[in-house]
Scaffold this motif. Structure first.
Motif, PDB file in Angstrom:
ATOM      1  N   GLU A  67      23.412  -4.008 -20.031  1.00 61.03           N
ATOM      2  CA  GLU A  67      22.761  -3.581 -21.088  1.00 61.03           C
ATOM      3  C   GLU A  67      21.585  -5.337 -21.538  1.00 61.03           C
ATOM      4  N   ASP A  68      21.888  -6.113 -20.916  1.00 59.70           N
ATOM      5  CA  ASP A  68      20.869  -7.016 -20.655  1.00 59.70           C
ATOM      6  C   ASP A  68      20.202  -7.496 -19.982  1.00 59.70           C
ATOM      7  N   ARG A  69      19.920  -6.373 -18.734  1.00 59.55           N
ATOM      8  CA  ARG A  69      19.201  -6.271 -17.371  1.00 59.55           C
ATOM      9  C   ARG A  69      18.528  -5.031 -17.481  1.00 59.55           C
ATOM     10  N   ALA A  70      18.730  -4.733 -18.682  1.00 62.32           N
ATOM     11  CA  ALA A  70      18.349  -2.527 -18.442  1.00 62.32           C
ATOM     12  C   ALA A  70      16.182  -3.192 -19.345  1.00 62.32           C
ATOM     13  N   GLY A  71      16.212  -3.342 -20.271  1.00 56.78           N
ATOM     14  CA  GLY A  71      15.070  -4.318 -20.794  1.00 56.78           C
ATOM     15  C   GLY A  71      15.508  -5.048 -21.851  1.00 56.78           C
ATOM     16  N   THR A  72      14.381  -5.685 -22.570  1.00 58.07           N
ATOM     17  CA  THR A  72      14.858  -6.591 -23.498  1.00 58.07           C
ATOM     18  C   THR A  72      14.821  -5.493 -25.281  1.00 58.07           C
ATOM     19  N   THR A  73      14.031  -4.379 -25.000  1.00 56.56           N
ATOM     20  CA  THR A  73      13.564  -3.864 -26.004  1.00 56.56           C
ATOM     21  C   THR A  73      13.754  -2.813 -25.160  1.00 56.56           C
ATOM     22  N   GLN A  74      14.766  -1.327 -25.759  1.00 62.26           N
ATOM     23  CA  GLN A  74      13.830  -0.178 -25.604  1.00 62.26           C
ATOM     24  C   GLN A  74      13.829   0.905 -26.039  1.00 62.26           C
ATOM     25  N   GLN A  75      13.326   1.630 -25.945  1.00 61.63           N
ATOM     26  CA  GLN A  75      12.513   2.710 -26.578  1.00 61.63           C
ATOM     27  C   GLN A  75      12.708   4.435 -26.188  1.00 61.63           C
ATOM     28  N   ALA A  76      13.550   4.839 -26.472  1.00 59.12           N
ATOM     29  CA  ALA A  76      13.526   6.887 -26.255  1.00 59.12           C
ATOM     30  C   ALA A  76      12.569   7.592 -26.082  1.00 59.12           C
ATOM     31  N   LEU A  77      12.485   8.262 -25.408  1.00 60.46           N
ATOM     32  CA  LEU A  77      11.068   8.685 -25.384  1.00 60.46           C
ATOM     33  C   LEU A  77      11.632  10.237 -25.562  1.00 60.46           C
ATOM     34  N   GLY A  78      12.092  11.407 -25.895  1.00 62.22           N
ATOM     35  CA  GLY A  78      12.304  12.807 -26.178  1.00 62.22           C
ATOM     36  C   GLY A  78      11.812  13.784 -25.542  1.00 62.22           C
ATOM     37  N   TYR A  79      11.908  14.695 -24.364  1.00 58.89           N
ATOM     38  CA  TYR A  79      11.048  15.677 -23.665  1.00 58.89           C
ATOM     39  C   TYR A  79       9.813  16.697 -24.645  1.00 58.89           C
TER      40      TYR A  79
END
Length: 338
Positions: A67-79
């Motif tokens: 969790e801590d290395r996959a991006g400090t902030t994660q934003q999901a965007l659907g197709y």
């Protein structure tokens, strides 16, 4: 007149950079803002501050990196969903490569570029198929960009595997396959072919198979290959990382038939050098005709090539009136479901 994409999309030491948007696509080193096409480690690197990707790719990154290395902030965007980043419109289209894989579509001041990441045009029960998007510049891979690479139907290769199993019912068929994408696709293709028996898998494949099922991709009964004795593994199909089929791990199997699922199995010398008894030409990349067809289908006047056999593809595109350009991006193809 819309600006040419080369005026706002450029190659840097960190990778492909969208200047007006202030973000990179699949950067090779930690950056402030990154859009990630899919979860293979040559495209999804750890340490970015802000990461945008499909929900499935973000889940894969968290599973593989933490969790801590996959991006400090994660934003999901659907197709098909769109957002605007500093005036640049961004949306994602399926790439058909692995679960969550996406093409990154960018539009700025009427100029459109599509960064495809890695993609395939063949049937895959585990992920949505590739969707072409019209653009001015199409950024493509060229892993199998030589006329010799023409992948047979995957169902045909699965049929060869099952025929070999019928011919050698006392032997264990062990298939070398990458943990992300290839393993799950092989399992799903076997299920489509009617193989409903539990499939023993190497421990290195377990976590991502479990994640695929959590994300809604059914794989049927899977069991650890390590808990079974040699006689219990006779007549079974076992999946393992490519490195495992030739090392001490495979000695636990009953008279194993080494198999490898890869587009590179079209090259017989590669199969021979790897000690592969049953080469299976199953690739998660487009072959030569599909690369040319895709570049024509998106109606781009220019095609930029990230990695692979750039020269052959540039020459063939030129004969179709399409300008080709090699980007020479570093670090691609290091870990891939080929």
């Amino acid at each position: 007149m819309p600006p040419h994409p080369e005026t706002w999309l450029r190659v840097t030491e960190a990778g492909l950079y969208c200047e007006p948007g202030g973000f990179f696509v699949d950067p090779t080193r930690p950056v402030d803002r990154a859009i990630i096409t899919h979860g293979h480690s040559d495209h999804a690197r750890p340490g970015h501050a802000h990461v945008l990707a499909t929900p499935e790719t973000l889940a894969i990154m968290r599973e593989r990196m933490g969790e801590d290395r996959a991006g400090t902030t994660q934003q999901a965007l659907g197709y098909g969903e769109a957002l605007t980043v500093n005036g640049v419109r961004v949306w994602l289209r399926p790439a058909g490569h692995v679960l969550g894989s996406a093409q990154v579509c960018l539009e700025w001041q009427g100029s459109r570029a599509v960064v495809s990441g890695d993609y395939k045009r063949r049937h895959d029960p585990t992920c949505p198929p590739f969707e072409p998007e019209r653009c001015d510049v199409f950024v493509t891979e060229a892993t199998f960009a030589l006329p010799v690479f023409r992948h047979p139907p995957a169902a045909q290769e699965i049929g060869r595997l099952l025929a070999s199993l019928a011919l050698f019912p006392d032997r264990t068929h062990v298939i070398g396959c990458y943990a992300l994408g290839k393993a799950q696709r092989l399992i799903a293709l076997l299920r489509e072919a009617g193989w409903d028996a539990p499939i023993p898998i190497h421990g290195a494949l377990q976590r991502l198979c479990t994640l695929y099922e959590t994300l809604g991709v059914p794989l049927g009964p899977l069991v650890p290959a390590t808990v079974a004795t040699k006689d219990k593994l006779a007549g079974t199909i076992v999946l393992a990382p490519p490195s495992a089929i030739a090392d001490r791990w495979a000695r636990r199997l009953n008279d194993p038939v080494p198999c490898l699922a890869s587009g590179w199995m079209r090259v017989r010398q590669r199969a021979k050098q790897g000690g592969v008894e049953l080469p299976m030409v199953i690739s998660d990349h487009a072959d030569w005709p599909e690369l040319l067809e895709t570049c024509t289908e998106v109606e781009a006047s220019e095609v930029w090539i990230t990695h692979g056999r750039e020269e052959a593809l540039i020459h063939a595109l030129g004969q179709q009136g399409i300008r080709g350009r090699a980007l020479h991006l570093v670090g691609r193809g290091e870990e891939d479901a080929e």
